[in-house]
Design a protein around this motif. Structure first.
Motif, PDB file in Angstrom:
ATOM      1  N   LYS A 105       2.376   7.970   1.378  1.00  9.16           N
ATOM      2  CA  LYS A 105       3.419   8.890   1.818  1.00  9.16           C
ATOM      3  C   LYS A 105       4.480   8.123   2.591  1.00  9.16           C
ATOM      4  N   CYS A 106       5.719   8.527   2.385  1.00  7.26           N
ATOM      5  CA  CYS A 106       6.854   7.930   3.081  1.00  7.26           C
ATOM      6  C   CYS A 106       7.549   9.007   3.891  1.00  7.26           C
ATOM      7  N   LEU A 107       7.961   8.658   5.090  1.00  5.89           N
ATOM      8  CA  LEU A 107       8.709   9.575   5.942  1.00  5.89           C
ATOM      9  C   LEU A 107      10.130   9.051   6.093  1.00  5.89           C
ATOM     10  N   ALA A 157       2.474   5.698   5.217  1.00  8.99           N
ATOM     11  CA  ALA A 157       2.353   4.259   5.010  1.00  8.99           C
ATOM     12  C   ALA A 157       3.697   3.580   5.221  1.00  8.99           C
ATOM     13  N   LEU A 158       4.780   4.348   5.075  1.00  9.23           N
ATOM     14  CA  LEU A 158       6.134   3.817   5.201  1.00  9.23           C
ATOM     15  C   LEU A 158       7.011   4.836   5.902  1.00  9.23           C
ATOM     16  N   CYS A 198       0.834   5.174  15.065  1.00  5.60           N
ATOM     17  CA  CYS A 198       1.371   5.047  13.711  1.00  5.60           C
ATOM     18  C   CYS A 198       1.485   3.564  13.343  1.00  5.60           C
ATOM     19  N   ARG A 199       0.819   3.194  12.227  1.00  2.25           N
ATOM     20  CA  ARG A 199       0.832   1.796  11.796  1.00  2.25           C
ATOM     21  C   ARG A 199       1.645   1.606  10.521  1.00  2.25           C
ATOM     22  N   ALA A 200       2.470   2.581  10.194  1.00  4.84           N
ATOM     23  CA  ALA A 200       3.288   2.516   8.980  1.00  4.84           C
ATOM     24  C   ALA A 200       4.212   1.303   9.016  1.00  4.84           C
ATOM     25  N   SER A 201       4.542   0.796   7.832  1.00  6.88           N
ATOM     26  CA  SER A 201       5.642  -0.170   7.741  1.00  6.88           C
ATOM     27  C   SER A 201       6.906   0.634   8.035  1.00  6.88           C
ATOM     28  N   ILE A 202       7.759   0.115   8.900  1.00 11.47           N
ATOM     29  CA  ILE A 202       8.953   0.862   9.300  1.00 11.47           C
ATOM     30  C   ILE A 202      10.197   0.076   8.931  1.00 11.47           C
ATOM     31  N   SER A 247       0.823  -1.217   0.000  1.00 16.21           N
ATOM     32  CA  SER A 247       0.000   0.000   0.000  1.00 16.21           C
ATOM     33  C   SER A 247       0.854   1.264   0.000  1.00 16.21           C
ATOM     34  N   TRP A 248       2.058   1.222   0.563  1.00 18.53           N
ATOM     35  CA  TRP A 248       2.862   2.440   0.658  1.00 18.53           C
ATOM     36  C   TRP A 248       3.375   2.922  -0.682  1.00 18.53           C
TER      37      TRP A 248
END
Length: 112
Positions: free
Chosen positions: A14-16, A63-64, A92-96, A9-10
């Motif tokens: 948006k990616c940080l 998302a990431l 935050c549930r982003a993939s890290i 999905s990322w």
């Protein structure tokens, strides 16, 4: 190839990037946007900035997240594992993806 990566999905989100080194942020951003043209990339230079951004924009903004481990700051530096732990506490549930020049995989995995 990258076929399997494009199903995440990322790829459309948006990616940080959280890293105190501007050059590292630039290289990672350039690579991500080349691989995934639809991804939006934001950059911050510290764990504190990342947490402020997530608190302000909401826990589901990203998302990431790609998080460096060693990030010195003017104040007490938040290490990558502390940053990840607090990101999770904010919801935050982003993939890290944790990264470092040193072996800190265990600390990052334990943080979430």
């Amino acid at each position: 190839g990258n076929g399997a990566l494009h199903t995440h999905s990322w790829v459309q989100g948006k990616c940080l990037i959280v890293d105190d080194e501007g050059l590292v942020r630039m290289v990672v951003k350039r690579r991500l946007t080349k691989l995934f043209p639809n991804i939006q990339v934001l950059e911050v230079a510290s764990g504190e900035e990342a947490l402020d951004l997530i608190a302000h924009d909401g826990p589901n903004t990203f998302a990431l997240a790609i998080v460096d481990h060693y990030m010195p700051s003017v104040h007490r530096a938040l290490l990558g594992d502390e940053t990840i732990r607090q990101m999770r506490e904010l919801g935050c549930r982003a993939s890290i993806i944790g990264c470092s020049a040193n072996d800190v995989e265990r600390a990052h995995r334990a943080a979430g």
